[in-house]
Write a protein that holds these residues in place. Structure first.
Motif, short mmCIF file in Angstrom:
data_model
loop_
_atom_site.label_atom_id
_atom_site.label_comp_id
_atom_site.label_asym_id
_atom_site.label_seq_id
_atom_site.Cartn_x
_atom_site.Cartn_y
_atom_site.Cartn_z
N PHE A 95 -9.81 7.92 2.40
CA PHE A 95 -9.04 9.15 2.17
C PHE A 95 -9.92 10.38 2.36
O PHE A 95 -11.13 10.29 2.30
CB PHE A 95 -8.47 9.15 0.73
CG PHE A 95 -7.58 7.96 0.47
CD1 PHE A 95 -6.26 7.94 0.90
CD2 PHE A 95 -8.08 6.83 -0.16
CE1 PHE A 95 -5.46 6.81 0.71
CE2 PHE A 95 -7.29 5.70 -0.37
CZ PHE A 95 -5.98 5.70 0.07
N ALA A 112 5.90 2.61 1.95
CA ALA A 112 4.88 3.08 1.01
C ALA A 112 5.46 3.42 -0.36
O ALA A 112 4.73 3.90 -1.23
CB ALA A 112 4.19 4.32 1.60
N THR A 113 6.76 3.19 -0.52
CA THR A 113 7.46 3.65 -1.72
C THR A 113 8.46 2.58 -2.16
O THR A 113 8.52 1.49 -1.58
CB THR A 113 8.24 4.94 -1.41
OG1 THR A 113 9.22 4.65 -0.39
CG2 THR A 113 7.33 6.06 -0.92
N ARG A 163 -7.37 0.18 -6.77
CA ARG A 163 -7.59 1.24 -5.77
C ARG A 163 -7.75 2.57 -6.52
O ARG A 163 -6.86 2.97 -7.27
CB ARG A 163 -6.41 1.30 -4.77
CG ARG A 163 -6.26 0.02 -3.97
CD ARG A 163 -5.38 0.23 -2.76
NE ARG A 163 -6.05 0.99 -1.72
CZ ARG A 163 -5.41 1.49 -0.66
NH1 ARG A 163 -4.11 1.32 -0.52
NH2 ARG A 163 -6.08 2.16 0.27
N THR A 222 8.36 9.33 1.19
CA THR A 222 8.19 10.71 0.73
C THR A 222 8.13 11.64 1.95
O THR A 222 9.03 12.44 2.16
CB THR A 222 6.92 10.87 -0.12
OG1 THR A 222 5.77 10.47 0.65
CG2 THR A 222 7.00 10.04 -1.40
N THR A 273 0.82 11.91 -0.05
CA THR A 273 -0.43 12.13 -0.78
C THR A 273 -0.69 10.98 -1.75
O THR A 273 0.24 10.40 -2.31
CB THR A 273 -0.43 13.46 -1.55
OG1 THR A 273 -1.65 13.61 -2.26
CG2 THR A 273 0.73 13.55 -2.55
N ASP A 274 -1.95 10.67 -1.92
CA ASP A 274 -2.36 9.67 -2.92
C ASP A 274 -2.66 10.33 -4.25
O ASP A 274 -2.52 9.71 -5.29
CB ASP A 274 -3.57 8.89 -2.43
CG ASP A 274 -3.13 7.96 -1.32
OD1 ASP A 274 -3.02 8.43 -0.17
OD2 ASP A 274 -2.82 6.79 -1.62
N ARG A 334 0.87 -1.18 0.00
CA ARG A 334 0.00 0.00 0.00
C ARG A 334 0.90 1.23 0.00
O ARG A 334 2.12 1.12 0.11
CB ARG A 334 -1.02 0.00 1.15
CG ARG A 334 -0.69 -0.75 2.39
CD ARG A 334 0.42 -0.13 3.19
NE ARG A 334 0.24 1.29 3.37
CZ ARG A 334 1.19 2.14 3.60
NH1 ARG A 334 2.45 1.74 3.71
NH2 ARG A 334 0.96 3.43 3.73
O1 MRU Z 1 -4.46 3.14 2.33
P1 MRU Z 1 -2.98 3.35 2.22
O2 MRU Z 1 -2.20 2.73 3.34
O3 MRU Z 1 -2.45 2.94 0.86
O4 MRU Z 1 -2.80 4.93 2.34
C1 MRU Z 1 -1.52 5.47 2.16
C2 MRU Z 1 -1.46 6.94 2.35
O5 MRU Z 1 -2.43 7.57 2.61
C3 MRU Z 1 -0.12 7.59 2.13
O6 MRU Z 1 0.02 8.72 2.90
C4 MRU Z 1 0.02 7.98 0.64
O7 MRU Z 1 -0.27 6.90 -0.19
C5 MRU Z 1 1.37 8.50 0.32
S1 MRU Z 1 2.60 7.23 0.37
C6 MRU Z 1 4.09 7.93 0.01
#
Ligand code: MRU
Length: 354
Positions: A314, A162-163, A88, A168, A235-236, A45
């Motif tokens: 979100f 997350a990356t 997603r 980030t 941010t997404d 995720r």
């Molecule tokens: O539902 P998730 O865990 O995928 O949500 C992730 C986030 O909200 C992160 O802050 C966003 O994706 C930025 S990740 C660098």
């Protein structure tokens, strides 16, 4: 630093984040449908990480296509691309990665199927390696805004997990620490899936960054007491006017920042910016299963069976609450973000410093 996603021996290797922090378990996947399932179920995720995973998933789909005809190959790849995009809806990085794959195939349509397959396998790894470099640049620009001794609050997990690596929102923190500044982090636990408690706290402890965990509803009280110097979130999807979609609860933190005159920063790789949308109201917001709210860890019931639940994953923070957006090209005011879409923009003129 931990690697949440990788390409190993022709398979996608994912760290199953649903098991953290109790178990560090990697899964090797050779079927794009399982990659898509892993994205939906949050094994992987975070916007950049799911962009990378989807590109690698396409490489798996490509390997399994049995034809030497390029047009047939492209046609047979389409369902896999659609599947990835459908996993997603809020994070723009999946669509960004799929557009990149499509462009790669368009600009190489004179190549053989085997050559295209090799290119797609390479592309996923390229996106991963570029992502780590991008995060370092975000960190470099963002670190200018942090002072020795600062405590930074973050929400959800926009870190290495997350990356591709480095994170980030966490990048300015890592760079600042590398520069010798003493920085500590306060992590919101981030209900309902607890990415802050399970993931951010875990990965920062692994990296030796001082981190304190709080419940989501503590942020205001801590700001009032002067415990928080800055907020940095990921941010997404951030759109042309600077509105920012991120994990539910981000908007509340931003409003609290305004009340307490605390800077609210967003770390956004350009791949997370959707220049095609004029404002945040147009961003599709993912709604997830009610069981994420009524059960803890998918097991322990904490609400009555059958209760009505709203589980938006979100929210959107309007640009007016955002002090600056850290990208790999510099730090910018949200109101200048749209100018990044124009290659002729003189970035020197719109970059901001503290
Ligand atoms: O539902 P998730 O865990 O995928 O949500 C992730 C986030 O909200 C992160 O802050 C966003 O994706 C930025 S990740 C660098």
């Amino acid at each position: 630093m931990v690697r949440a996603i990788d390409w190993v021996n022709g398979k996608v290797r994912m760290l199953d984040q649903t098991r953290l922090p109790l178990e560090v378990r990697f899964v090797d996947i050779d079927d794009y449908k399982v990659v898509a399932e892993g994205i939906k179920k949050l094994w992987i995720r975070g916007a950049p990480a799911i962009g990378i995973a989807s590109a690698m998933g396409i490489a798996l789909a490509a390997i399994d296509i049995n034809t030497s005809d390029v047009e047939t190959f492209k046609k047979e790849l389409e369902p896999a691309i659609d599947t990835m995009i459908g996993t997603r809806p809020t994070a723009i990085n999946i669509r960004w990665a799929m557009d990149r794959i499509k462009m790669l195939m368009e600009s190489n349509s004179d190549r053989s199927v085997n050559e295209l397959k090799a290119m797609l396998i390479e592309e996923g790894q390229k996106i991963l390696n570029e992502d780590i470099e991008i995060n370092r640049s975000i960190g470099k620009w963002g670190a200018d805004f942090l002072k020795d001794g600062d405590t930074v609050l973050t929400h959800c997990n926009a870190g290495a997990l997350a990356t591709g690596g480095y994170g980030t929102a966490t990048a300015p923190i890592h760079v600042s620490i590398e520069q010798g500044k003493r920085i500590s982090v306060i992590a919101d636990e981030t209900r309902p899936v607890l990415q802050g408690a399970r993931l951010t706290a875990w990965e920062l402890m692994q990296a030796g960054v001082p981190v304190t965990l709080i419940t989501d509803n503590s942020a205001g009280a801590l700001m009032k007491k002067g415990y928080i110097d800055a907020v940095i979130v990921g941010t997404d999807r951030t759109v042309a006017n600077g509105d920012v979609a991120n994990k539910i609860g981000t908007y509340s933190v931003a409003v609290l920042c305004k009340e307490h005159s605390i800077p609210f920063y967003v770390a956004a790789p350009i791949s997370s910016i959707d220049f095609s949308l004029d404002n945040g109201e147009l961003i599709p917001i993912e709604e997830r299963d009610s069981s994420e709210v009524t059960l803890v860890s998918g097991e322990c019931r904490i609400a009555p069976e059958g209760v009505n639940v709203i589980n938006m994953a979100f929210d959107v923070t309007p640009a007016e609450y955002v002090t600056a957006i850290f990208t790999e090209k510099g730090a910018f005011r949200p109101s200048d973000l749209a100018k990044l879409a124009d290659e002729g923009t003189d970035l020197e003129k719109i970059r901001i410093s503290p």
